[in-house]
Design a protein around this motif. Structure first.
Motif, PDB file in Angstrom:
ATOM      1  N   ALA A 176      82.421   8.621   9.460  1.00 24.81           N
ATOM      2  CA  ALA A 176      81.597   8.942   8.284  1.00 24.81           C
ATOM      3  C   ALA A 176      80.500   7.922   8.041  1.00 24.81           C
ATOM      4  CB  ALA A 176      82.487   9.066   7.044  1.00 24.81           C
ATOM      5  N   ILE A 177      80.726   6.671   8.402  1.00 26.91           N
ATOM      6  CA  ILE A 177      79.692   5.674   8.106  1.00 26.91           C
ATOM      7  C   ILE A 177      78.434   5.934   8.922  1.00 26.91           C
ATOM      8  CG2 ILE A 177      81.385   3.916   7.482  1.00 26.91           C
ATOM      9  CD1 ILE A 177      80.455   2.490  10.151  1.00 26.91           C
TER      10      ILE A 177
ATOM     11  N   LEU B  98      77.654   9.172  10.022  1.00 30.35           N
ATOM     12  CA  LEU B  98      77.171  10.484   9.599  1.00 30.35           C
ATOM     13  C   LEU B  98      76.503  10.447   8.234  1.00 30.35           C
ATOM     14  CD1 LEU B  98      78.855  11.155  12.037  1.00 30.35           C
ATOM     15  CD2 LEU B  98      79.994  12.955  10.754  1.00 30.35           C
ATOM     16  N   ASP B  99      76.880   9.488   7.405  1.00 29.71           N
ATOM     17  CA  ASP B  99      76.317   9.401   6.058  1.00 29.71           C
ATOM     18  C   ASP B  99      75.292   8.271   5.943  1.00 29.71           C
ATOM     19  OD1 ASP B  99      76.416  10.951   3.807  1.00 29.71           O
ATOM     20  OD2 ASP B  99      77.846   9.694   2.742  1.00 29.71           O
TER      21      ASP B  99
END
Lengths: 273, 261
Positions: free
Chosen positions: A243-244, A246-247
């Motif tokens: 997620a780090i 992708l975000d």
């Protein structure tokens, strides 16, 4: 060896919400993105109770759609057995597992073990870790000049060295043809900054306190071509650690470099996936 | 959304709003900015504390978050706990009215280095815990900046002494906590762990299998972490839809509903 260009890829704007992120939000398999996890362990360790075993870990990786797992055996006290175990596991799951060797100077010739791991086990990388192998930087580095031969051998064989301790700044500067990947480099910006001008220095993203912000800081330090994504599984959840990236607001091309392309290049996997 | 997602109604137990010392460049820390980011990650509601209250002035932080939460019914205000002895927090005997007026159902105790409380110092909290116990108010133990969880003895005394206070703990990272958490889960039904620091592979599956679906609580630690980190952990977890709903927000929603101010 081709190293990163140093191109900065911090992006924003309409392209920042990319299909990789959208697919993840829908909890779809991400297999088509060719994601490579550069930092995975086989076995268990003392600090955490780890509920998953190796088979469960592979199932979880497949569920998320991780295409390759670079697995090392640092949790094994006997280096030779640990390497054999990783190799056997990789052979059983050759579609997914990329074996990394581990070494320990207290357990015989490191170069002989590395040759064995390359020739017999087809290891494609080396992991060194001071803590788990009872080794303590920097003395462990200074006490064993054989490390120089190890780094040279890795350069000749095209094996990246994923390091947590052991490797000194001087090693990175002197062994220019060896790719050194700083494990948890995202959480160690001061050291990354010291070595940022060395094109053979890479950093991985595995860190319990990592966030998109720390990733952007890392991109500013070394550019997007010298960062590889790692989860530290089974200590961490694959999707949580993805997620780090992708975000982060980085454009999709840059995200794909970090989660797949850079690792594929230094592992020389072009054409395999 | 495919079958792995369903229509989850995420409720974030650990979300900061407003100014703090080291924001991400470009971060919009306003209510509007927070709501936009929640929408992008698919988060329905958040329990919000004022980020400034972690290291800054507690009185103004709690006042600030009460005003912020009035701007959206998706935000549930959380107050930082301070000492009524020094006048930074209402005395328990007089706390009901300001808490009810602000709609506060969860209180947050920051512990560890450079925090208001170095450890879980129960003698300093007895009066407040009695007040919370009578109203089933939720206690969030913010140990995300601490090197270790509170001592097992202190946690056990807390859970034994005030059994109607649901205790949610957030820790910095998974390591070394499971042996403590599992023991507490076996003994106490009102002990919960918030997920943002509980990052181990398979923990959702294992904990819900052993102890049921209502022991883990979704939380993001936003804005230090991004919303997506725990969202993806929950979305990709190998659990049935009912369990996923409980983890994503069902359990915390129930706990909030049970508070009687």
């Amino acid at each position: 060896m081709r190293h990163g260009s140093g191109d900065r890829g911090v992006g924003s704007g309409p392209e920042r919400r990319a299909s990789l992120r959208d697919a993840a939000l829908r909890a779809e398999s991400l297999e088509r993105f060719g994601i490579i996890d550069f930092h995975v362990h086989l076995g268990t360790w003392a600090l955490s109770y780890l509920p998953v075993r190796a088979g469960d870990m592979l199932e979880a990786a497949r569920h998320v759609g991780i295409r390759r797992l670079c697995i090392n055996g640092i949790f094994g006290p006997c280096i030779r057995e640990a390497n054999d175990e990783v190799a056997a596991f990789a052979a059983r799951h050759a579609d997914l597992v990329v074996p990394f060797a581990v070494l320990n100077p207290y357990q015989g010739s490191m170069t002989e073990e590395l040759v064995r791991c390359i020739r017999e086990h087809r290891c494609r990388g080396l992991k060194v870790h001071d803590f788990h192998q009872g080794m303590h930087s920097p003395s462990i580095r200074e006490a064993f000049p054989e490390w120089d031969e190890v780094w040279e051998m890795c350069a000749r064989a095209g094996l990246p060295v994923l390091f947590h301790g052991v490797v000194t700044d001087e090693d990175v500067r002197r062994h220019r043809d060896t790719v050194f990947v700083m494990a948890h480099g995202i959480g160690n910006p001061e050291r990354v900054r010291r070595l940022a001008d060395r094109p053979n220095l890479y950093a991985d993203t595995s860190w319990s306190q990592a966030s998109p912000r720390s990733l952007l800081d890392l991109v500013r330090l070394v550019g997007p071509d010298r960062i590889v994504w790692g989860s530290d599984a089974p200590l961490a959840d694959f999707a949580q650690r993805l997620a780090i990236v992708l975000d982060s607001g980085l454009d999709e091309l840059t995200q794909l470099k970090i989660v797949a392309g850079n690792a594929r290049r230094i592992l020389r996997l072009e054409g395999r996936d | 959304m495919d079958s792995r997602c369903g229509t989850l109604r995420f409720l974030d137990a650990n979300c900061g709003v407003g100014p703090f010392f080291d924001p991400h460049p470009g971060l919009d820390w306003s209510v509007e900015g927070l709501l936009a980011r929640m929408d992008e990650a698919g988060i329905a509601e958040s329990c919000v504390h004022a980020s400034s209250g972690v290291l800054g002035d507690l009185v103004s932080a709690n006042r600030h978050v009460a005003a912020i939460a009035r701007k959206s019914d998706r935000l549930h205000p959380v107050w930082h706990i301070g000492s009524h002895h020094v006048g930074e927090f209402p005395a328990p005997a007089a706390a009901a009215e300001p808490l009810a007026e602000a709609g506060v159902r969860m209180l947050r105790l920051c512990g560890g280095r450079q925090s208001r409380y170095a450890d879980l110092e129960l003698p300093l909290l007895e009066d407040l815990l009695g007040f919370m116990n009578d109203r089933r108010m939720i206690l969030y133990l913010d140990w995300t900046r601490a090197a270790a969880a509170p001592a097992a003895a202190a946690l056990q005394s807390l859970l034994r002494g005030w059994p109607s206070v649901p205790v949610i703990i957030g820790v910095a990272k998974t390591e070394q906590h499971d042996r403590l958490f599992y023991a507490l889960w076996e003994r106490f039904g009102h002990f919960y762990v918030e997920l943002s620091g509980y990052q181990g592979l398979g923990v959702i599956e294992e904990v819900t299998r052993r102890f049921g679906g209502d022991r883990l609580v979704f939380g993001t630690r936003y804005p230090q972490f991004c919303h997506l980190q725990t969202v993806l952990q929950v979305r990709y977890s190998h659990v049935d839809e009912r369990t996923r709903e409980l983890v994503a927000g069902g359990t915390l929603r129930r706990l909030l509903d049970e508070v009687t101010l």
